[in-house]
Design a protein around this motif. Structure first.
Motif, PDB file in Angstrom:
ATOM      1  N   GLN A  15       0.882  -1.250  -0.128  1.00  0.00           N
ATOM      2  CA  GLN A  15       0.023   0.025   0.104  1.00  0.00           C
ATOM      3  C   GLN A  15       0.827   1.398   0.194  1.00  0.00           C
ATOM      4  O   GLN A  15       2.184   1.145   0.509  1.00  0.00           O
ATOM      5  CB  GLN A  15      -0.910  -0.107   1.008  1.00  0.00           C
ATOM      6  N   PRO A  16       0.389   2.467  -0.484  1.00  0.00           N
ATOM      7  CA  PRO A  16       1.079   3.621  -0.456  1.00  0.00           C
ATOM      8  C   PRO A  16       1.293   3.982   1.020  1.00  0.00           C
ATOM      9  O   PRO A  16       0.622   3.810   1.928  1.00  0.00           O
ATOM     10  CB  PRO A  16       0.424   4.590  -1.229  1.00  0.00           C
ATOM     11  N   LEU A  17       2.600   4.743   1.339  1.00  0.00           N
ATOM     12  CA  LEU A  17       2.779   5.018   2.637  1.00  0.00           C
ATOM     13  C   LEU A  17       3.499   6.687   2.575  1.00  0.00           C
ATOM     14  O   LEU A  17       4.313   6.738   1.741  1.00  0.00           O
ATOM     15  CB  LEU A  17       3.934   4.165   3.245  1.00  0.00           C
ATOM     16  N   GLN A  67       2.077   1.452  11.441  1.00  0.00           N
ATOM     17  CA  GLN A  67       1.518   1.683  10.085  1.00  0.00           C
ATOM     18  C   GLN A  67       2.461   1.060   9.024  1.00  0.00           C
ATOM     19  O   GLN A  67       1.819   0.697   8.063  1.00  0.00           O
ATOM     20  CB  GLN A  67       1.121   3.074  10.324  1.00  0.00           C
ATOM     21  N   ALA A  68       3.661   1.348   9.253  1.00  0.00           N
ATOM     22  CA  ALA A  68       4.699   0.721   8.203  1.00  0.00           C
ATOM     23  C   ALA A  68       4.427  -0.633   7.746  1.00  0.00           C
ATOM     24  O   ALA A  68       4.158  -1.232   6.615  1.00  0.00           O
ATOM     25  CB  ALA A  68       6.153   1.168   8.404  1.00  0.00           C
ATOM     26  N   ALA A 113       9.492   3.364   8.173  1.00  0.00           N
ATOM     27  CA  ALA A 113       8.810   4.283   8.788  1.00  0.00           C
ATOM     28  C   ALA A 113       9.622   5.696   8.845  1.00  0.00           C
ATOM     29  O   ALA A 113       9.018   6.816   8.475  1.00  0.00           O
ATOM     30  CB  ALA A 113       8.202   4.163  10.067  1.00  0.00           C
ATOM     31  N   TRP A 114      10.750   5.572   9.169  1.00  0.00           N
ATOM     32  CA  TRP A 114      11.555   6.783   8.979  1.00  0.00           C
ATOM     33  C   TRP A 114      11.762   7.532   7.747  1.00  0.00           C
ATOM     34  O   TRP A 114      11.791   8.736   7.529  1.00  0.00           O
ATOM     35  CB  TRP A 114      13.163   6.268   9.482  1.00  0.00           C
TER      36      TRP A 114
END
Length: 275
Positions: free
Chosen positions: A115-117, A126-127, A210-211
């Motif tokens: 999915q897009p992030l 979430q990541a 995530a970073w």
């Protein structure tokens, strides 16, 4: 103060890449160069490579994700660069060393986005939910800066010292593994060269993703579905020579292998897993 000519510096790096003729450290020519300048130069280099070689962006790579590498360059954050399709190869690919300047190899975990992030504020959870799976990978790094005499500005501008990426054939679902605990052994001609685990990449490869999403948000960039993220080396990079066979074996993810040769002359492999 004179504004750095980002386009001219990017052109120098691109010429060095095409001719396999390294240049001196960028900061030696212009001590005023900043990290922001380096990323602007990187964008120009990406554009030049895409114009010359075609292809498209297929993901990102992270560098300087381990504490020892950060300490070596005197920084406390990773760097990043786009991964381009012309630089990505399948498991078993034979790399022609004549196309590179001073290559070294690293084993890494590549994480594939389902999915897009987009940041800011992306958490590791979430990541994790945005990721579809993990892939065994070998990155061949290369520097257009002579003798690897690089600082942070040099490596960022030089596409985070990208050379080539070799991806394994299996995408392993994220819900079947903990990337932190994925162990790895990388061998050169059948002899163990290094070992490592996923936790070497910012403590958790998912946290590294995530970073990246949060960092790129400041530039209005979204990590797209289908892209993969090279989350950083799990060990110290080592040099390769013509005839070498490099294989990385990962817990859960399987293996990935690449050979090295020179188109300009014959090479003579040493003992390998194939013998």
């Amino acid at each position: 103060m004179t504004t750095p000519d980002h386009a001219a510096i990017a052109a120098r790096l691109h010429d060095a890449r095409q001719t396999t003729s390294p240049i001196g450290p960028l900061i030696a020519d212009d001590p005023s160069l900043t990290v922001d300048d380096a990323y602007a130069i990187q964008q120009g280099l990406v554009a030049a490579i895409l114009e010359a070689e075609g292809g498209r962006q297929v993901g990102y790579k992270l560098g300087l994700t381990s504490k020892p590498m950060q300490q070596m360059l005197g920084v406390d954050v990773p760097d990043y660069a786009p991964v381009l399709s012309s630089m990505v190869f399948d498991d078993g690919h034979t790399v022609d060393l004549d196309a590179y300047i001073q290559p070294k190899v690293e084993a890494e975990i590549a994480l594939v986005l389902d999915q897009p992030l987009r940041g800011p504020g992306v958490t590791s959870m979430q990541a994790f939910r945005a990721l579809g799976g993990a892939v065994a990978a070998i990155e061949m790094v290369d520097s257009r800066i002579a003798d690897w005499k690089i600082g942070l500005v040099d490596t960022i501008a030089d596409l985070a010292s990208s050379g080539a990426t070799i991806l394994g054939s299996r995408v392993v679902p994220m819900d079947t593994l903990d990337p932190r605990l994925v162990g790895m052994v990388i061998s050169r001609n059948g002899q163990t060269a290094a070992t490592g685990a996923g936790a070497a990449a910012l403590g958790n490869p998912v946290a590294a993703v995530a970073w990246l999403a949060n960092t790129l948000a400041a530039y209005d960039v979204t990590l797209e579905a289908g892209w993969f993220i090279m989350t950083g080396s799990l060990h110290a990079a080592f040099e390769v020579e013509p005839g070498d066979l490099v294989r990385a074996d990962f817990d859960h993810l399987g293996s990935v292998t690449t050979h090295f040769t020179r188109s300009s002359g014959s090479d003579h492999p040493r003992t390998s897993e194939e013998e």
